[in-house]
Scaffold this motif. Sequence first.
Motif, mmCIF file in Angstrom:
data_model
loop_
_atom_site.group_PDB
_atom_site.id
_atom_site.type_symbol
_atom_site.label_atom_id
_atom_site.label_comp_id
_atom_site.label_asym_id
_atom_site.label_seq_id
_atom_site.Cartn_x
_atom_site.Cartn_y
_atom_site.Cartn_z
ATOM 1 N N PHE A 126 38.845 40.663 40.739
ATOM 2 C CA PHE A 126 40.154 39.870 40.757
ATOM 3 C C PHE A 126 39.631 38.544 42.067
ATOM 4 N N ASP A 127 39.125 38.976 42.889
ATOM 5 C CA ASP A 127 38.605 37.821 43.961
ATOM 6 C C ASP A 127 37.605 37.520 43.251
ATOM 7 N N THR A 128 36.507 37.667 41.662
ATOM 8 C CA THR A 128 35.597 36.752 41.847
ATOM 9 C C THR A 128 36.431 35.210 40.450
ATOM 10 N N GLY A 129 37.519 36.337 40.023
ATOM 11 C CA GLY A 129 38.285 35.374 38.870
ATOM 12 C C GLY A 129 38.897 34.039 40.438
ATOM 13 N N ARG A 130 39.472 34.290 41.115
ATOM 14 C CA ARG A 130 39.343 33.768 41.959
ATOM 15 C C ARG A 130 39.212 32.250 42.958
ATOM 16 N N MET A 131 37.732 32.934 42.896
ATOM 17 C CA MET A 131 37.026 31.786 43.271
ATOM 18 C C MET A 131 36.488 31.263 42.608
ATOM 19 N N ALA A 132 36.150 31.628 41.209
ATOM 20 C CA ALA A 132 36.270 30.730 39.383
ATOM 21 C C ALA A 132 37.236 29.488 39.842
ATOM 22 N N VAL A 133 38.656 30.157 40.178
ATOM 23 C CA VAL A 133 40.113 29.294 39.836
ATOM 24 C C VAL A 133 39.559 28.006 41.333
ATOM 25 N N LEU A 134 39.255 28.514 42.214
ATOM 26 C CA LEU A 134 39.467 27.447 43.877
ATOM 27 C C LEU A 134 37.622 26.847 43.524
ATOM 28 N N LEU A 135 36.918 27.016 42.522
ATOM 29 C CA LEU A 135 35.971 26.527 42.471
ATOM 30 C C LEU A 135 36.702 24.606 40.912
ATOM 31 N N GLN A 136 37.779 25.813 40.247
ATOM 32 C CA GLN A 136 37.694 25.068 39.458
ATOM 33 C C GLN A 136 38.816 23.401 39.857
ATOM 34 N N ARG A 137 39.460 23.916 41.362
ATOM 35 C CA ARG A 137 40.549 22.834 42.348
ATOM 36 C C ARG A 137 39.408 22.371 42.674
#
Length: 437
Positions: free
Chosen positions: A204-215
Amino acid sequence: MPSSPQAPTRAVTADADTRPSLTVLSGFWPSATFAVARALLAADESLLLVRHDLAGIRDGVVRRVVRSGAGIIEDEQVVLRHGCVSCTLREDVLPTLVRLTHGHPGRDLVLMLPEVAEPEAVAAVCAHCLVDGAPIADHLRIDSYVTVLDAEHLLDGLTSTEDLITLGIQAAADDHRSLADVVVRQIEYADTLVLWGQSREGEFDTGRMAVLLQRMAPWAAHIRVDSDIVDAGMLTRQLRHTHRYRLETPGVLARGLQGYTLGVHEPKPDCGVVSAVFRARRPFHPQRLHDVLEEVNAEVIRSRGHLWLASQPDTVVAWEFAGGGLSMGSLGHWLVSLPEDRWEHVDDQRRLAAALDWDPYYGDRHQHLVFIGLDIDPVELHRTLAGCLLTDAELADGEETWRTYHDPFAGCFPLGAEELTDTDTDTDTDTEGAQPA
């Protein structure tokens, strides 16, 4: 709005270009960046990787290593006239790249930057410095700027309040950047981002980092790589010969002024990540804005953009926050404050962006700020910033009255009397500490 500067070129253009291709790798965590480089070498033994070790840079010495998939080709100590990253780029990195293109014709190159180097600085040197009397573009084609982020350490890096001097890894004696400053600038200038590995907190946290980079970088291509199973061939196809780099790509603080996307408005949390864009025409009241600086960035990981103050209506004010510190500085004049005969000195893209968004009263002046963080309240953020804008009654007083407001920012954003040129939107100027106490 103009299309993204990273849009692919037409195939006929790419096919006609016979220059060797250069891929620039940056990243604050060398183990992840070098792992990507090794994967590229494994997929193509003819590829040449150039690295510079800056451990001895303050003594005027760097170590240059050139290798291919078959092994090390060069390993040399280089003595510099001055010990800094920019000198290393000018005096050895660019000449080495040109020398390799002639000594190993037909072979592409990968340049792995030192951990504290920013890709925008490299792009500026490549654009303006000559090697043997010619620009580097005469010898090779910069294909892409790729930044590699270690999923395990990314959030710690983005939220760190430590500076490079404290960590003992500064690029020069006067290098006052923070760790977070380096990481965000490596992310935001790149046309390609690689999220390497897994967060120690799980998927989940890895996915959160991916979303953060997208933003943080919605204009970039985003790639995730499981560090346990790396398909070198697939990674090569994703990172090489992409033609993503565009020389005209502006620095992140100048993006909004030139009509490019500065950020995306995604106020609903995705894995807890929120990105809020604040835009307005009215000016900020200087005292009211000063009073909320700490509040609006309290839960923010990154904010950036530009604004205008009622008390300084001629000045485009840069705004960027990372690592717990806010920097503000001058980006030059608003076009509405200049005589038309001086507009010819302004970048064409900026003039076009201003014309498309021109207001009969405010001209090209406007507020454009982006806030990115975890679980921030975009409604409250907007309410706070909107409360700093001039009221109807204050607007009615007019510009001459606005200039008399008490201004905590007075003297922080000077405008020179010289002719406006492209450098007015150069954000390399040190704005650290421009925020009044």
